[in-house]
Design a protein around this motif. Structure first.
Motif, PDB file in Angstrom:
ATOM      1  N   ARG A 189       1.196   3.993  -3.149  1.00 50.00           N
ATOM      2  CA  ARG A 189       0.954   5.438  -3.003  1.00 50.00           C
ATOM      3  C   ARG A 189       2.127   6.229  -3.571  1.00 50.00           C
ATOM      4  O   ARG A 189       1.948   7.270  -4.186  1.00 50.00           O
ATOM      5  N   THR A 190       3.334   5.729  -3.367  1.00 49.32           N
ATOM      6  CA  THR A 190       4.524   6.393  -3.902  1.00 49.32           C
ATOM      7  C   THR A 190       4.561   6.275  -5.424  1.00 49.32           C
ATOM      8  O   THR A 190       4.891   7.231  -6.123  1.00 49.32           O
ATOM      9  N   ALA A 191       4.215   5.087  -5.945  1.00 51.52           N
ATOM     10  CA  ALA A 191       4.277   4.845  -7.389  1.00 51.52           C
ATOM     11  C   ALA A 191       3.200   5.622  -8.149  1.00 51.52           C
ATOM     12  O   ALA A 191       3.395   5.963  -9.312  1.00 51.52           O
ATOM     13  N   ASP A 192       2.059   5.877  -7.502  1.00 53.90           N
ATOM     14  CA  ASP A 192       0.957   6.562  -8.181  1.00 53.90           C
ATOM     15  C   ASP A 192       0.378   7.636  -7.257  1.00 53.90           C
ATOM     16  O   ASP A 192      -0.731   7.506  -6.747  1.00 53.90           O
ATOM     17  N   PRO A 193       1.144   8.715  -7.033  1.00 47.73           N
ATOM     18  CA  PRO A 193       0.693   9.744  -6.086  1.00 47.73           C
ATOM     19  C   PRO A 193      -0.579  10.464  -6.526  1.00 47.73           C
ATOM     20  O   PRO A 193      -1.264  11.066  -5.693  1.00 47.73           O
ATOM     21  N   ASP A 194      -0.924  10.397  -7.806  1.00 50.88           N
ATOM     22  CA  ASP A 194      -2.141  11.054  -8.290  1.00 50.88           C
ATOM     23  C   ASP A 194      -3.393  10.231  -8.012  1.00 50.88           C
ATOM     24  O   ASP A 194      -4.508  10.722  -8.201  1.00 50.88           O
ATOM     25  N   ARG A 231       0.835  -1.213   0.000  1.00 51.43           N
ATOM     26  CA  ARG A 231       0.000   0.000   0.000  1.00 51.43           C
ATOM     27  C   ARG A 231       0.861   1.250   0.000  1.00 51.43           C
ATOM     28  O   ARG A 231       0.601   2.199  -0.748  1.00 51.43           O
ATOM     29  N   ARG A 232       1.906   1.258   0.841  1.00 56.29           N
ATOM     30  CA  ARG A 232       2.798   2.432   0.895  1.00 56.29           C
ATOM     31  C   ARG A 232       3.500   2.631  -0.450  1.00 56.29           C
ATOM     32  O   ARG A 232       3.580   3.750  -0.967  1.00 56.29           O
ATOM     33  N   ALA A 233       4.018   1.564  -1.015  1.00 52.93           N
ATOM     34  CA  ALA A 233       4.741   1.653  -2.285  1.00 52.93           C
ATOM     35  C   ALA A 233       3.803   2.070  -3.415  1.00 52.93           C
ATOM     36  O   ALA A 233       4.189   2.834  -4.303  1.00 52.93           O
ATOM     37  N   HIS A 265       0.763  -1.124 -11.312  1.00 57.89           N
ATOM     38  CA  HIS A 265       1.681  -0.581 -10.300  1.00 57.89           C
ATOM     39  C   HIS A 265       2.110  -1.661  -9.319  1.00 57.89           C
ATOM     40  O   HIS A 265       3.286  -1.737  -8.950  1.00 57.89           O
ATOM     41  N   ILE A 283       5.932  -2.850  -8.707  1.00 59.71           N
ATOM     42  CA  ILE A 283       6.519  -2.789  -7.365  1.00 59.71           C
ATOM     43  C   ILE A 283       7.124  -4.143  -7.004  1.00 59.71           C
ATOM     44  O   ILE A 283       8.268  -4.223  -6.547  1.00 59.71           O
TER      45      ILE A 283
END
Length: 155
Positions: A23-28, A19-21, A107, A111
């Protein structure tokens, strides 16, 4: 000395890390994990009724209704009258909803691939070898989610 992690601990940590990764991979991405899980559920069960989605996701029906209302407002889900009974409702993904699920899956795959590439080849081999067993485990857990754990006899 910390104890060796068990499978449940590792799975929980893996979910949080993914989940954290993501959010980083797809901040939009402005969708919550719950919304993405609902969309993914509909991708796997097109035309499902809200009550079935609630059952599959183990959510309260009113929670599904609330999420569907929000996802409809974003043009990710449609509600139509049931094909067999006009009083029922069936849910479908829109093109935008399918694209959101595909983006989420893409994504996640990226990841995992990037993380696995950082591992020692022996660990990569072990993880690849474990995929069929993990798929079986998922099926067994899905069964337990549907039927509940078997009752054990007490002495």
């Amino acid at each position: 000395m910390t104890p060796e992690p068990n499978l449940a601990d590792v799975v929980a940590r893996l979910r949080r890390a993914m989940r954290r990764a993501a959010r980083t991979a797809d901040p939009d991405n402005t969708l919550s994990v719950a919304q993405l899980e609902l969309l993914s559920c509909l991708a796997e069960n097109p035309g499902a009724r809200p009550s079935r989605v609630a059952q599959l996701l183990k959510l309260a029906p009113n929670s599904v209704t609330t999420m569907v209302t929000g996802l409809r407002a974003r043009d990710l889900v449609t509600r139509t009258s049931g094909s067999e009974d006009r009083r029922t409702v069936e849910l479908e993904l829109t093109e935008s909803g399918r694209a959101a699920v595909e983006r989420y899956k893409h994504h996640n795959a990226e990841i995992l691939a990037a993380a696995i590439d950082r591992l020692h080849p022996a660990w990569r081999h072990l993880i690849a070898s474990a995929i069929p067993a993990l798929a079986e485990l998922v099926g067994a857990i899905d069964q337990l989610a549907e039927t509940g754990p078997p009752h054990t006899q007490r002495p």
